[in-house]
Every structure is written in C-alpha cells, then in structure tokens.
Scaffold this active site. Structure first.
Site, PDB file in Angstrom:
ATOM      1  N   GLY A   6     -46.849   5.901   5.542  1.00 14.76           N
ATOM      2  CA  GLY A   6     -45.557   5.142   5.457  1.00 14.76           C
ATOM      3  C   GLY A   6     -44.507   5.916   4.846  1.00 14.76           C
TER       4      GLY A   6
ATOM      5  CB  CYS B 292     -44.098  10.153   1.741  1.00 19.70           C
ATOM      6  SG  CYS B 292     -42.585  10.949   2.708  1.00 19.70           S
ATOM      7  CG  ASP B 293     -48.915   5.987  -0.310  1.00 23.85           C
ATOM      8  OD1 ASP B 293     -49.114   6.764  -1.327  1.00 23.85           O
ATOM      9  OD2 ASP B 293     -49.910   5.153   0.228  1.00 23.85           O
ATOM     10  CB  SER B 294     -50.920   9.695   3.496  1.00 19.97           C
ATOM     11  OG  SER B 294     -49.772  10.291   4.040  1.00 19.97           O
TER      12      SER B 294
END
Length: 517
Positions: free
Chosen positions: A234, A197-199
């Site tokens: 994402g 995950c990435d923000s």
C-alpha cells in the site's frame, strides 16, 4: 523543476528502488505504532482488525506513516515560520585581505589550532581541507535584519566585527544586505511529496508482516515452500503544499520453489528474512528461492513504481518531475561545480545513504564543506525558570567517521532540497538529537556566507512549560547532552564552534536577558 520526495521509511530496498528509478528521497522515519493504527481504523469502521482486508490494512498503515511524517514536517514548518529575533549574516570572504581564499588568519576569540594539530590531538574524522577556516582577526562585514525580513530590506544594517553599525549597501559591496530569505516548505506551490508505504504477505488467507523471530520465520518458510502467496503493498502520497492525499495498493502472486530444510536454516542465518514482510525478499538472498512472479515485481520489494507514478499523477505531478539522480548514479545531482561525494576521513556506516543536499562542496574559502545547498544546525539553550538566564545548551559529540570526528558541536547537517536553512536545522536536529521542533522557539540566526556555501546557526530556547529530552537518534553522534553553559569550553570543540562560541554565548545571554524583561 524538481519536486522533492520524502520517504516515510528507513527501508534500504525501498530507497534503492527509488534511486534506481532516478529519485533520491529525503528519509524521515514515521515511528508509527502499527497495531494501534489498525485498531483505530477498525474501530472507526465499526469492525474488528481481523475483518479488515489485506488491501485495507496496507493502505491504512501506509497513510498512517505518511500522515505522521506530514505532521512532523508541519511542526518543522510552523516552528520555522514563528521564528523571531535577528538574522545576522557574516561575509568573511568579502573582508579586506581575504583575496587569497586558501589561507586565513587566526581567531581573536579563541586560540587558533591548525588542521594538522587538530587531527593529531584526537580528531579522527576528516582531513585538513575539511576543517573550517578561522576568520577571527579579520574585520568581517556583517549585516543584521529581522529574521523574516525580505531581502535587502530597509531595516538591514551593516555591522563590522568591531561592532560598528553602518548602512547596508545595495551594490553588492562588502557590507551589502544579506541574501534573500530562502524559499522553504511553506512557500512552494507544490511539494514536497511525502510517500508512506506498507507491505503485507497474504498466505492461506492469513496476513503476515515481519516475523521478527527465528522461530516464526522458520515456521513460515516451511509452510510456504512449493506454494504461492500474495504480496500486497500500500502507498499513500501527500502533497505538503496543498495537503491533498491519495492512496492505493498493488499486489503480486509469488511462487516459491521447493527449497530444503537446510536452505531454510542457512537463509535464516543471514538474518534477512527476520525483518521483511512475508519472511522473504526478491532482491536479496531469498530471490533464488522464488520460481516466478505474477504482477508488479517492485511491489514485492516494497515500493511499487507504477503505483507511485499513478498516485503522483493524481496530485498533478509528473513522475519525471521527481527525478534528481543522474543516470547510473545513486546519489543526488550536484548543485554546483567542484562537488565530491565521498565523505572525509573514516568510512561512515554502510546504512548511511545520500539524501538530496548531501555532498561535499569545494568552497570559495579554499576548503571543502558538507552540503550542496549549505548546512545548518540548532544551538538550543535552556533557561533558569526563576532568573531567565541561560544555564545549559545541547551539544553533540560527533561520530568519529564524520568530519572533525570526536569533537563537540551542535546537531545539524546539510539542507535538503525544498527547505530553507532554519527548516533544515530543525529537521536535522531532531533526526540526530531528538530536539522536537514543537517544543522549541527560534530566537535568531547567524549565517556565515562564503558565496557558494553557507552555514546557518539557529538560536533557540525551550518553550516555557516544554522540555526537550535530547538523545542520539542515529549513528552520527557518540552522545548528545545538555551541557552546563560554563562547561562548553571544557570540551574539544569543532573548529567553527570553538571560534564562534564566545560570540554565540554573548548573543544567547543578550536574547535571554531581553526576553526576561
């Protein structure tokens, strides 16, 4: 069927989102160099990092994290699959005179120390019921077979504690062949799934990650008040069994209130906005300063449940097949009766969370043991380059809050869902002690089987030409050291380690001697 999920993140909010949705993941931090990952992706696309859209960035970073953890698990699986040597299994509860599982004899290889005496002498974590029993002095049935042999193979031999070899029985009697080789990472038709995950927060056309400093957080919070921005999240999901990869992104518009300068300073003082994308949270202190959201609220927390569900479906996995948490609980479902979830002794750090396989078992031996699926650890040895003799082993000084805290043993822990004992030992020993599986070779195992619980000691050497640099990777250790082989007994050892060490050393020496021929 429950399919394990591995979360490539240490984010507590992400874990909490999954737990609340019925999924307790195994945590494996990716340690990805994010700027370098973006530079590589931009170069491959023939553009600059600044030309990458926020949508592209979050998916690039999410995939980089998932792929890093996928490779780490591949290293574990490959090292486990390449294991050589013998699988030795002991059945102490099947020994004559062991009908009373609540009591046990003392050790022939070391002086037995009662649980109360052990605790009184500086072992602060745990209580009497959590101290492993001494089974020395008992003629314990033992079986030996090749480490990768099928269950009850023709090559299995039964060996008594005195060293007498007898044929392995097939009727389940005391000298029966050892349990089947457990399924693991390389045998599953699907899973485990690895989620990266990435923000990133998009505000006034500029991408914002974590501010890291008070000054940057203050500047951003002042600019954001009374305005709106977009939080992009994402996800990348990898099926370990097939290698299939899918990814996607979600976003939501966040409307901020017109908070005051004093609000900003007091919010910064909490420390919360420093290590979160966009310098704010929805589920924490910052939630009071958000007037509204358009879009996926879970994505703002860092893990979009609708997106994760759609990605799982693309891999042919129903979201409900990931459920492993009981309603109203944030802990994995128990695998057997008599499980208590609270740790013994001192309270562990609040950052510690339960993972699949964590929990206390009320064992058939009359004690409590950690690991719903059993537990395992790595006894890693270093050999002299000239003689091939064992010179050092890696030892862990256990955290005070752990069972028998303050003693020395080997790094390891509970076996997670979806992995076998060797794989679990390799994963745990890296997480706790930085023992990199690609730098070691497994040369044998010893499994003490209590029926409803077992502990597996995995014997390993550094590979020729490779070096392992042990260190405490988490708060489960006070220190990790290469200890000279002749000085192991100078340490205050974990009860089981003290009991088994004479046999363990003899076996390491024998394996090293055989390898040197």
């Amino acid at each position: 069927m429950t399919i394990p999920l591995i979360l490539a993140s240490k984010s507590m909010p992400r874990r909490n989102v999954l737990n609340s949705a019925g999924v307790c993941p195994t945590i494996r931090v990716s340690h990805v160099d994010e700027p370098a990952a973006l530079e590589r992706a931009a170069a491959q696309a023939g553009v600059t990092v600044d030309e990458l859209s926020v949508n592209q960035r979050v998916m690039i970073l999410a995939e980089a994290k998932a792929q890093a953890v996928h490779q780490a698990y591949r290293n574990v699986a490959d090292t486990a699959a390449a294991a050589t040597g013998q699988r030795v299994t002991a059945y102490p509860l099947k020994a004559t005179g062991e009908g009373d599982a609540g009591s046990g004899p003392s050790s022939p290889d070391s002086t037995a120390v009662s649980a109360s005496a052990s605790l009184a002498s500086g072992v602060t974590g745990g209580k009497a019921s959590d101290i492993t029993r001494d089974f020395s002095g008992v003629d314990v049935p033992i079986t030996v077979e090749p480490i990768n042999a099928p269950a009850c193979g023709a090559e299995s031999l039964g060996i008594t504690a005195d060293g007498d070899v007898v044929p392995a029985a097939a009727d389940g009697s005391a000298n029966a062949a050892s349990a089947p080789v457990a399924p693991g990472l390389t045998t599953a038709a699907v899973g485990p799934l690895i989620l990266g995950c990435d923000s990133i927060f998009l505000f006034n056309g500029e991408c914002h990650g974590k501010p890291h400093s008070v000054e940057v957080a203050r500047e951003r919070l002042k600019a954001m008040r009374g305005h709106s921005g977009e939080l992009w999240t994402g996800h990348c999901l990898i099926d370990f069994a097939t290698g299939r990869v899918t990814r996607g992104a979600s976003h939501a518009i966040v409307h901020f209130s017109d908070y005051s300068d004093d609000d900003i300073e007091r919010y910064i003082a909490t420390g919360e906005p420093l290590e979160v994308a966009g310098s704010f949270t929805l589920e924490g202190f910052g939630g009071a300063f958000i007037d509204g959201i358009e879009g996926d609220p879970h994505g703002i927390i860092g893990l979009s449940l609708p997106l994760a569900r759609r990605l799982a479906a693309e891999l042919g996995v129903a979201w409900t097949d990931l459920w492993n948490v009981a309603r109203g609980s944030h802990e994995p479902a128990a695998k057997s009766e008599g499980v208590t979830s609270s740790a013994a002794g001192s309270v562990p750090p609040k950052e510690n969370v339960h993972q699949p396989g964590d929990g206390w078992i009320d064992c058939n031996c009359g004690r409590r043991h950690w690991g719903l699926n059993g537990a395992s650890g790595v006894l890693l040895a270093r050999r002299d380059l000239a003689t091939g003799k064992v010179t050092h082993v890696v030892m862990q000084h256990r955290a005070l809050w752990s069972a028998e805290g303050g003693t020395w043993g080997i790094p390891g822990g509970a076996t997670a869902d979806g992995e076998n004992a060797i794989e679990g030992a390799l994963r745990e020993s890296y997480e706790e002690a930085n023992i990199t599986p690609e730098d070691i070779e497994v040369v044998g195992t010893y499994r003490e089987d209590h029926g409803n619980w077992a502990y597996t000691t995995v014997f390993a050497f550094e590979k020729p030409g490779h070096t392992v640099t042990p260190r405490a990777n988490d708060d489960e250790s006070m220190e990790i050291e290469w200890v000279p082989i002749d000085e192991v007994t100078d340490r205050k050892l974990l009860t089981a380690m003290r009991t088994d060490w004479p046999n363990f050393r003899a076996r390491l020496d024998a394996i090293a001697e055989e390898a040197a021929r």
